[in-house]
Design an enzyme around this catalytic site. Sequence first.
Site, PDB file in Angstrom:
ATOM      1  N   GLU A  38       0.837  -1.213   0.000  1.00  0.00           N
ATOM      2  CA  GLU A  38       0.000   0.000   0.000  1.00  0.00           C
ATOM      3  C   GLU A  38       0.864   1.251   0.000  1.00  0.00           C
ATOM      4  O   GLU A  38       1.820   1.350   0.772  1.00  0.00           O
ATOM      5  CB  GLU A  38      -0.902  -0.040   1.235  1.00  0.00           C
ATOM      6  CG  GLU A  38      -2.294   0.464   0.969  1.00  0.00           C
ATOM      7  CD  GLU A  38      -3.047  -0.427  -0.011  1.00  0.00           C
ATOM      8  OE1 GLU A  38      -3.057  -0.085  -1.215  1.00  0.00           O
ATOM      9  OE2 GLU A  38      -3.626  -1.437   0.410  1.00  0.00           O
ATOM     10  N   HIS A  39       0.484   2.170  -0.882  1.00  0.00           N
ATOM     11  CA  HIS A  39       1.215   3.437  -1.052  1.00  0.00           C
ATOM     12  C   HIS A  39       2.658   3.179  -1.481  1.00  0.00           C
ATOM     13  O   HIS A  39       3.565   3.941  -1.140  1.00  0.00           O
ATOM     14  CB  HIS A  39       1.144   4.291   0.223  1.00  0.00           C
ATOM     15  CG  HIS A  39      -0.238   4.851   0.451  1.00  0.00           C
ATOM     16  ND1 HIS A  39      -0.685   5.981  -0.168  1.00  0.00           N
ATOM     17  CD2 HIS A  39      -1.282   4.380   1.182  1.00  0.00           C
ATOM     18  CE1 HIS A  39      -1.946   6.214   0.195  1.00  0.00           C
ATOM     19  NE2 HIS A  39      -2.331   5.248   1.009  1.00  0.00           N
ATOM     20  N   ASP A  41       3.012   2.112  -4.920  1.00  0.00           N
ATOM     21  CA  ASP A  41       3.046   2.179  -6.395  1.00  0.00           C
ATOM     22  C   ASP A  41       3.679   3.470  -6.915  1.00  0.00           C
ATOM     23  O   ASP A  41       4.472   3.449  -7.850  1.00  0.00           O
ATOM     24  CB  ASP A  41       1.671   1.893  -7.039  1.00  0.00           C
ATOM     25  CG  ASP A  41       0.546   2.843  -6.671  1.00  0.00           C
ATOM     26  OD1 ASP A  41       0.728   3.677  -5.759  1.00  0.00           O
ATOM     27  OD2 ASP A  41      -0.532   2.742  -7.297  1.00  0.00           O
ATOM     28  N   ASP A 178      -4.289   0.441  -9.576  1.00  0.00           N
ATOM     29  CA  ASP A 178      -5.708   0.134  -9.764  1.00  0.00           C
ATOM     30  C   ASP A 178      -6.042  -0.136 -11.231  1.00  0.00           C
ATOM     31  O   ASP A 178      -6.761  -1.079 -11.557  1.00  0.00           O
ATOM     32  CB  ASP A 178      -6.574   1.289  -9.237  1.00  0.00           C
ATOM     33  CG  ASP A 178      -6.222   1.663  -7.806  1.00  0.00           C
ATOM     34  OD1 ASP A 178      -5.543   0.864  -7.132  1.00  0.00           O
ATOM     35  OD2 ASP A 178      -6.616   2.764  -7.367  1.00  0.00           O
TER      36      ASP A 178
END
Length: 391
Positions: A38-39, A41, A178
């Site tokens: 998470e966080h 990319d 995403d």
Amino acid sequence: MTSLQKVAAETSEAFLKSYGRPPRWMVAAPGRVNVIGEHTDYNDGFVLPMAIEHYAVMAADRPADGQAVIQIRATSGSEPLRVDLSAPVTPGEPSWGNYPRGVIAGCLARGLNPGGLDVLLHSTVPIGGGLSSSAALEVATATLMETVTGQTMDPVEKALLCQKAEHDFAGMPCGIMDQFISVMGRPDHLLLLDCRSRQTELVPMSDPSVSLLIINTNVKHALTGGGYAQRRLQCETASKNLDLPSLRDATMNILEQARGRMDEVVFRRARHVIGEISRTLQAAAAVRASDWPRVGTLMGASHASLRDDYDVSCVELDAVVDIARGIGQAGGIYGCRMTGGGFGGCAVALVKTGQVEAVSRQIAADYKARTGIEATIFVSRPAAGATVLQA
Ligand code: GLA
């Protein structure tokens, strides 16, 4: 009937009801849940998401009046969108329409001009739940443009076009996770994505003894609120301070040595990212080895880091993770963490399949008791990415 067939049948029927004739084309793109990473990319790191069995579906036909206008009606009852192809496509109202508008503008710029369309959108991805409802909408739009024009894009190019739409039209400086997973998801697989090289690797996840449970806190998240962009800037500040191209190139050692000349908050943001990139690679290896206790431990560590160092959790997400920790492996939960951008939205838990129902009941009851809010809880197998459906 699979969930995709069901939602496709609903969309086809809704098109018929709305426009008085059956659709000619139909496409679907899934939302996603991120298992870990998470966080990372937008820091050139690794992510490990999967597509979920919740989709944005679009059905379409040529308009009866032959005009060069794309009209999108939605089963949600949102204000319809009109995109006039004879004028420049720019952001505007209704604001949900900026996702399709941005994608249409990007497609036109690459020579994919579909001409006028009557479109019906039906999405089962919860809005604002951190499950990428916006990426599903973008990728569905891009897939519809490809299907109508008969011109296909390279999957990476397509994902990047959708990301650009979100940056330029919705003002959300998102990373690439995403849109990549919504384009490239595969049934029974997680996607390990190297956000620097953009190379992808499918990680099989088909062991029937474990399930991924998604717990929506039903606290809306709004990533356009500034917290997300601020985190991105703090990460850039950290890598500049370390004199590195990105936090992907940093190690805990390098960071520790720079601690004295770094703002404390920036230091903690960097510590999260560096730790999370390493946890993601370890988790991919543990999934390959079906080492579920290890995956669960890494998920727990990811949550703690997002809560304490990255400050993107919230009371409700922490409550879910805390309840899950209390249930523990003995009660059927290997691990649980917030998923997506944060500030609300969903948590994801790795659960023993045989205990899914008992676990869901207990989380729902305890969460209600603690917060007064009803959670929405569901299981999803890893699903397929964007699909063209039989209209
Ligand atoms: C949002 C963004 C993604 C990613 C996550 C956090 O979902 O759209 O690009 O940065 O937050 O991991």
